[in-house]
Scaffold this active site. Structure first.
Site, short mmCIF file in Angstrom:
data_model
loop_
_atom_site.label_atom_id
_atom_site.label_comp_id
_atom_site.label_asym_id
_atom_site.label_seq_id
_atom_site.Cartn_x
_atom_site.Cartn_y
_atom_site.Cartn_z
N ASP A 16 -8.97 0.82 -0.36
CA ASP A 16 -7.52 0.99 -0.29
C ASP A 16 -6.91 1.22 -1.67
O ASP A 16 -6.18 2.19 -1.89
CB ASP A 16 -6.87 -0.23 0.35
CG ASP A 16 -7.23 -0.37 1.82
OD1 ASP A 16 -8.10 0.38 2.29
OD2 ASP A 16 -6.64 -1.22 2.50
N ARG A 97 -2.09 -16.18 -3.59
CA ARG A 97 -1.13 -15.09 -3.75
C ARG A 97 -0.06 -15.34 -4.81
O ARG A 97 0.26 -14.43 -5.58
CB ARG A 97 -0.48 -14.75 -2.41
CG ARG A 97 -1.45 -14.14 -1.38
CD ARG A 97 -2.37 -13.15 -2.00
NE ARG A 97 -3.25 -12.47 -1.05
CZ ARG A 97 -4.54 -12.27 -1.25
NH1 ARG A 97 -5.11 -12.73 -2.35
NH2 ARG A 97 -5.26 -11.61 -0.37
N ASP A 126 0.27 -10.82 3.71
CA ASP A 126 0.24 -10.72 2.26
C ASP A 126 1.37 -9.87 1.68
O ASP A 126 1.84 -10.14 0.57
CB ASP A 126 -1.11 -10.15 1.80
CG ASP A 126 -2.18 -11.23 1.73
OD1 ASP A 126 -1.82 -12.42 1.69
OD2 ASP A 126 -3.37 -10.89 1.71
N SER A 178 -12.98 -7.08 7.36
CA SER A 178 -12.07 -7.18 6.23
C SER A 178 -12.22 -8.58 5.66
O SER A 178 -12.05 -9.57 6.36
CB SER A 178 -10.63 -6.96 6.69
OG SER A 178 -9.72 -7.21 5.63
#
Length: 400
Positions: A16, A97, A126, A178
């Protein structure tokens, strides 16, 4: 013409973000600086990442070591609250995060960028976590989320996009899962996990042994806790990050820390994920064992409230808020009592606190014994029960 001149992209080196670098340059006519957060995902994940970023078209690549800070300033404080999202999830992705977002903003300030970018999809949590942190720390910077803008809709289209531009990428169209990893955990989504009726295959799990593969002999590990923080493992004093790493190495072979859950995403849908959190599961068990000794009933009940609220705060990406400061202040106050030592037994996927002691323990064998004692007059319980149940008695009498 775009007014964006310089963008800092949260870059992983995967498919990505490898496609996002040239896409940003083509669609915003801007310089792209790659930012890589080392949160303990492992040397293999970081190997060659700078070269990959430059090959994708980034002008620079910053790799920032956040491991120690993440564990000491984000994970350990969260543990003091006892937070477990929806009763099972130990918040591995969520806790990483805010520190990644903060470091990304710091790089943006350093290089004079006017925009931030990430590779989060429009379906996930996210995007909210990153952008909520950006809003709190750098509301003046524009945020670019390519997955909400571009027309690249599949793994195959991303691979074709890179191939057309002769940008090397080690990813393939056959990737099933993933995954997201850091020092605390690794998460797995996709593939057969999208069907909650399908049991995870062995290829889902990458870190821990299955209970069937785990040793037939139990292992005992001793944790020393001071004011809600694990400071030593088996008598060896270690920094928070090193405590976690050591416990990961000890617990993973025993299959400790596997969970398979269907959770409520912030954006409204349910998703299924498998998580491996070996060392973290041991730490949480040790802290809960100390709490059992040192917190009275009302304090434990209040900590359950704090933990429940904080689990949603962390999961929803609201770290940089006054609410976070308020809840942590409450948890810190309770943690001043949480000092002691715990021996935990690891066996076939389970972790059990089998020995625990604390100088602040409220447990008294003199009071709790089933044998004869000289400190508790059992006849006093009758009056207590009559007063405790008085409202029920009055209510029943009123109905007659």
């Amino acid at each position: 013409m775009s007014s964006i001149k310089k963008v800092v992209l949260a870059y992983s080196g995967g498919l990505d973000t490898s496609a996002i670098v040239p896409w940003l340059k083509e669609n915003y006519d801007c310089e792209v600086i790659a930012f890589v957060a080392d949160v303990g995902q492992g040397a293999e994940e970081l190997e060659g990442v700078e070269a990959k970023a430059i090959a994708s078209g980034a002008s620079e690549c910053y790799v920032v070591d956040l491991k120690d800070e993440m564990v000491s300033e984000y994970i350990y404080p969260t543990l003091k609250t006892g937070s477990i999202y929806e009763g099972t999830y130990l918040l591995g992705t969520s806790m990483a995060r805010p520190i990644i977002a903060k470091a990304q903003v710091e790089i943006a300030r350093k290089v004079g960028a006017d925009a931030l970018s990430h590779g989060c999809t429009g379906k996930g949590n996210d995007q909210v976590r990153f952008e909520s942190c950006f809003a709190a720390l750098a509301p003046d910077l524009k945020v670019i989320a390519p997955w909400r803008e571009w027309d690249l809709s599949s793994r195959e289209s991303l691979l074709d996009y890179l191939a057309e531009r002769d940008i090397p990428c080690s990813a393939s169209a056959t990737k099933i899962y993933s995954r997201d990893a850091n020092a605390w955990h690794i998460s797995h989504e996709g593939g057969e996990l999208e069907d909650p009726w399908c049991e995870p295959s062995d290829q889902v799990w990458t870190w821990t042994n299955s209970p069937e593969q785990a040793p037939d002999k139990a292992e005992h590990v001793t944790l020393t806790v001071i004011e809600g923080e694990v400071v030593a493992v088996n008598g060896e004093e270690l920094k928070p990050y090193d405590c976690l790493v050591k416990l990961n190495d000890i617990a993973a072979p025993h299959g400790v820390g596997r969970v398979d859950i269907v959770e409520n995403r912030l954006v409204g849908m349910k998703s299924r994920g498998c998580y491996e959190t070996p060392g973290g599961t041991v730490i949480m068990a040790a802290l809960q064992a100390i709490d059992e000794l040192v917190l009275d009933k009302s304090s434990r009940k209040w900590k359950e409230v704090l933990g429940g609220e904080f689990s949603h705060l962390v999961y929803d990406g609201r770290w940089f808020t006054p609410l976070k400061d308020s809840i942590l202040a409450g948890a810190e106050a309770l943690s001043t009592l949480a000092t002691g030592e715990v021996v935990l037994k690891l066996y076939k996927g389970q972790v059990t606190a089998v020995q625990k002691k604390s100088p602040n323990s409220l447990y008294s064998e003199d009071f709790a014994t089933f044998g004869e004692d000289d400190v508790y007059d059992q006849s006093h319980a009758e009056g207590f029960i009559r007063l405790f149940s008085l409202s029920s008695r009055i209510s029943a009498m009123a109905k007659k």
